[in-house]
Design a protein around this motif. Sequence first.
Motif, short mmCIF file in Angstrom:
data_model
loop_
_atom_site.label_atom_id
_atom_site.label_comp_id
_atom_site.label_asym_id
_atom_site.label_seq_id
_atom_site.Cartn_x
_atom_site.Cartn_y
_atom_site.Cartn_z
N ALA A 288 0.82 -1.22 0.00
CA ALA A 288 0.00 0.00 0.00
C ALA A 288 0.85 1.26 0.00
CB ALA A 288 -0.93 -0.01 1.21
N TYR A 289 1.97 1.25 0.73
CA TYR A 289 2.82 2.45 0.78
C TYR A 289 3.48 2.69 -0.57
CZ TYR A 289 2.18 1.81 5.79
OH TYR A 289 1.63 1.65 7.03
N GLN A 290 3.92 1.62 -1.23
CA GLN A 290 4.53 1.76 -2.54
C GLN A 290 3.53 2.30 -3.56
OE1 GLN A 290 5.79 -2.33 -2.67
NE2 GLN A 290 7.95 -1.80 -2.42
N LEU A 291 2.29 1.82 -3.49
CA LEU A 291 1.27 2.30 -4.42
C LEU A 291 0.95 3.78 -4.17
CD1 LEU A 291 -1.09 -0.80 -4.41
CD2 LEU A 291 0.25 0.04 -6.35
N GLN A 292 0.84 4.17 -2.90
CA GLN A 292 0.58 5.58 -2.60
C GLN A 292 1.75 6.46 -3.04
OE1 GLN A 292 -1.53 6.28 1.40
NE2 GLN A 292 -0.84 4.17 1.57
N ALA A 293 2.96 5.96 -2.83
CA ALA A 293 4.14 6.72 -3.27
C ALA A 293 4.18 6.81 -4.80
CB ALA A 293 5.42 6.06 -2.75
N ALA A 294 3.78 5.74 -5.47
CA ALA A 294 3.76 5.76 -6.94
C ALA A 294 2.74 6.77 -7.45
CB ALA A 294 3.44 4.36 -7.47
N ILE A 295 1.60 6.87 -6.79
CA ILE A 295 0.59 7.87 -7.17
C ILE A 295 1.15 9.28 -6.96
CG2 ILE A 295 -1.65 8.85 -6.55
CD1 ILE A 295 -2.48 5.91 -5.83
N ALA A 296 1.79 9.49 -5.81
CA ALA A 296 2.40 10.81 -5.54
C ALA A 296 3.48 11.12 -6.56
CB ALA A 296 2.98 10.82 -4.13
N ALA A 297 4.24 10.11 -6.97
CA ALA A 297 5.29 10.32 -7.97
C ALA A 297 4.71 10.69 -9.33
CB ALA A 297 6.14 9.05 -8.09
N GLU A 298 3.56 10.11 -9.69
CA GLU A 298 2.91 10.46 -10.95
C GLU A 298 2.54 11.93 -10.98
OE1 GLU A 298 2.34 8.90 -13.87
OE2 GLU A 298 3.66 7.34 -13.08
N HIS A 299 2.04 12.42 -9.86
CA HIS A 299 1.71 13.86 -9.79
C HIS A 299 2.98 14.71 -9.81
CE1 HIS A 299 -2.59 13.52 -9.20
NE2 HIS A 299 -2.43 12.68 -8.20
N ALA A 300 4.02 14.22 -9.16
CA ALA A 300 5.23 15.04 -8.98
C ALA A 300 6.09 15.14 -10.23
CB ALA A 300 6.08 14.46 -7.84
N ARG A 301 6.03 14.14 -11.09
CA ARG A 301 6.97 14.11 -12.22
C ARG A 301 6.47 14.87 -13.45
NH1 ARG A 301 6.17 8.23 -12.08
NH2 ARG A 301 8.39 8.13 -11.65
N VAL A 302 5.22 15.35 -13.45
CA VAL A 302 4.72 16.08 -14.62
C VAL A 302 4.73 17.58 -14.35
CG1 VAL A 302 3.32 14.16 -15.46
CG2 VAL A 302 2.33 15.76 -13.83
N PRO A 303 4.89 18.39 -15.40
CA PRO A 303 5.05 19.84 -15.20
C PRO A 303 3.76 20.58 -14.89
CG PRO A 303 5.12 19.33 -17.54
CD PRO A 303 5.08 18.01 -16.82
N SER A 304 2.61 19.96 -15.17
CA SER A 304 1.35 20.65 -14.94
C SER A 304 0.24 19.65 -14.64
CB SER A 304 0.96 21.48 -16.19
OG SER A 304 0.66 20.61 -17.27
N TYR A 305 -0.85 20.16 -14.11
CA TYR A 305 -2.00 19.31 -13.81
C TYR A 305 -2.56 18.70 -15.09
CZ TYR A 305 -6.33 17.88 -11.42
OH TYR A 305 -7.37 17.15 -10.89
N ARG A 315 -5.15 3.21 -12.63
CA ARG A 315 -4.63 1.84 -12.49
C ARG A 315 -4.03 1.61 -11.11
NH1 ARG A 315 -0.09 -1.23 -12.74
NH2 ARG A 315 1.27 0.61 -12.79
N LEU A 316 -3.29 2.59 -10.62
CA LEU A 316 -2.66 2.47 -9.30
C LEU A 316 -3.71 2.47 -8.19
CD1 LEU A 316 0.37 4.86 -9.90
CD2 LEU A 316 0.48 2.37 -9.62
N TYR A 317 -4.74 3.31 -8.34
CA TYR A 317 -5.82 3.32 -7.33
C TYR A 317 -6.62 2.03 -7.37
CZ TYR A 317 -5.42 8.00 -5.35
OH TYR A 317 -4.99 9.10 -4.66
N ASP A 318 -6.80 1.46 -8.55
CA ASP A 318 -7.48 0.16 -8.64
C ASP A 318 -6.76 -0.87 -7.78
OD1 ASP A 318 -9.44 1.02 -10.39
OD2 ASP A 318 -8.38 0.37 -12.19
N LEU A 319 -5.44 -0.86 -7.86
CA LEU A 319 -4.63 -1.79 -7.06
C LEU A 319 -4.73 -1.44 -5.58
CD1 LEU A 319 -1.45 -1.98 -9.33
CD2 LEU A 319 -3.13 -3.80 -8.98
N LEU A 320 -4.65 -0.15 -5.27
CA LEU A 320 -4.63 0.27 -3.87
C LEU A 320 -5.93 -0.10 -3.17
CD1 LEU A 320 -3.25 1.76 -1.54
CD2 LEU A 320 -4.20 3.89 -2.42
N VAL A 321 -7.08 0.18 -3.78
CA VAL A 321 -8.35 -0.12 -3.11
C VAL A 321 -8.61 -1.62 -3.04
CG1 VAL A 321 -9.37 2.11 -3.70
CG2 VAL A 321 -9.73 0.15 -5.21
N SER A 322 -7.90 -2.40 -3.86
CA SER A 322 -8.08 -3.85 -3.80
C SER A 322 -7.29 -4.47 -2.67
CB SER A 322 -7.67 -4.50 -5.14
OG SER A 322 -6.27 -4.42 -5.34
N ILE A 323 -6.13 -3.87 -2.30
CA ILE A 323 -5.30 -4.47 -1.24
C ILE A 323 -5.39 -3.71 0.08
CG2 ILE A 323 -3.67 -5.39 -2.95
CD1 ILE A 323 -1.67 -3.25 -1.98
#
Length: 410
Positions: A288-305, A315-323
């Motif tokens: 769960a921590y890796q998935l949350q960090a991966a979601i945060a990384a997706e937001h952090a690595r792009v220059p704009s919303y 896809r990452l949230y699908d995994l997170l809510v399942s586990i």
Amino acid sequence: MYDAVAETIRVEGTRILATLIRTVGDVQLAEDAVQEATLAALGAWPVTGVPPEPRAWLTVTARRKAIDIIRREQARRGKERDGLELMELSQSDGIVPDSVVQDDLLRLIFTCCHPALSPPTRIALALRTLCGLSPAQIAGVLLTTEVATTKRLTRARQKIAAARIPYRVPAEDELPARLPAVCGVIHSLYTSGHAPVEGQTAYDVDGCTEAIRLAELLHELLPEQPMPTAVLALLLLTEARRPARLDDDGEVVTLDRQDRTRWDATAISRGIALLNDSLLRSGQQADAYQLQAAIAAEHARVPSYAATDWREIVRLYDLLVSIAPSTSAHLAHAVAIAEADGTASGLALLDELPPSPRWHAVRAELLARDHRYAEAAAELTQALAGPATDPEHAHREHRRRVFLSQAQPD
């Protein structure tokens, strides 16, 4: 002067308590001694001035108060405390040399995470005893009620007393088994500071800083373990966005409007590197921590919303809510679905979830996207009836007024 005492206790109180618990081996005794030391400071500091090292002053005074309490208790019972034990308690503060965990607060978190207690109880006990959170704050973090949290804490202390569970730091080979609960405590401590349930401020900088400090220590202690590495990555990636969460007037700035140049690029870079290392060590089987960090990384690595890869985030949230299903994960999942597949899909998913103040706030924003402003304003009226920090309450009230104005016919 009274403010100096209050500030020292607010910032250093939990670490002082942790040191004393390690020394005396008794939580109630340590809490009583710290309370008496605080009263002593309130009497002494206005006369003598604030000492050069306030935390050290309170720690030494609390240790002396603990000795006084022990002597009073033993005198009342007509017994004498072992002289050697009192002598050891009187010695200057030092770290137990045979313990691999050298930080007092981290030591006591491991101690509170005893396997005889259920995982939620371990987290609640550590957050209350060692991190100083109130039952209401713990309830907000664990997504339960204050009454249920108070009962859980009472039962935990009763069980510890009845079963004579010692406040003993586990041996080195026992540490990995307690990691999930310890990581849960550190993550919950950060969450309580990053997203408090209520209060005057949008976040508690000291609480977040302390959680990151503990995450750093845990990662240094067990660098080969992927879970603490992922927790540290998640905290760094989340904390990196904090400078942009409020504007210069202290108003809440939502993610879509944040100035990303204010994000901490160094923390983002390190967080992503730690996440990658954690994933490699776990064989790409994300927790769960890796998935949350991966979601945060997706937001952090792009220059704009606008550049956000919402398909990947879904896809990452699908995994997170399942586990690791949770109210916050489900709400964020609904927002991601709305971004990827349209507002109607997000609202449909949201309507499957139980209402809460945050649920009403999220639903309001989604309704507003469909220009259903009167309904959006009504949802925010519901959200405003629940607990929130002052900045969040002001933000919701502002949005409600905006929606009401947009709902008026031309």
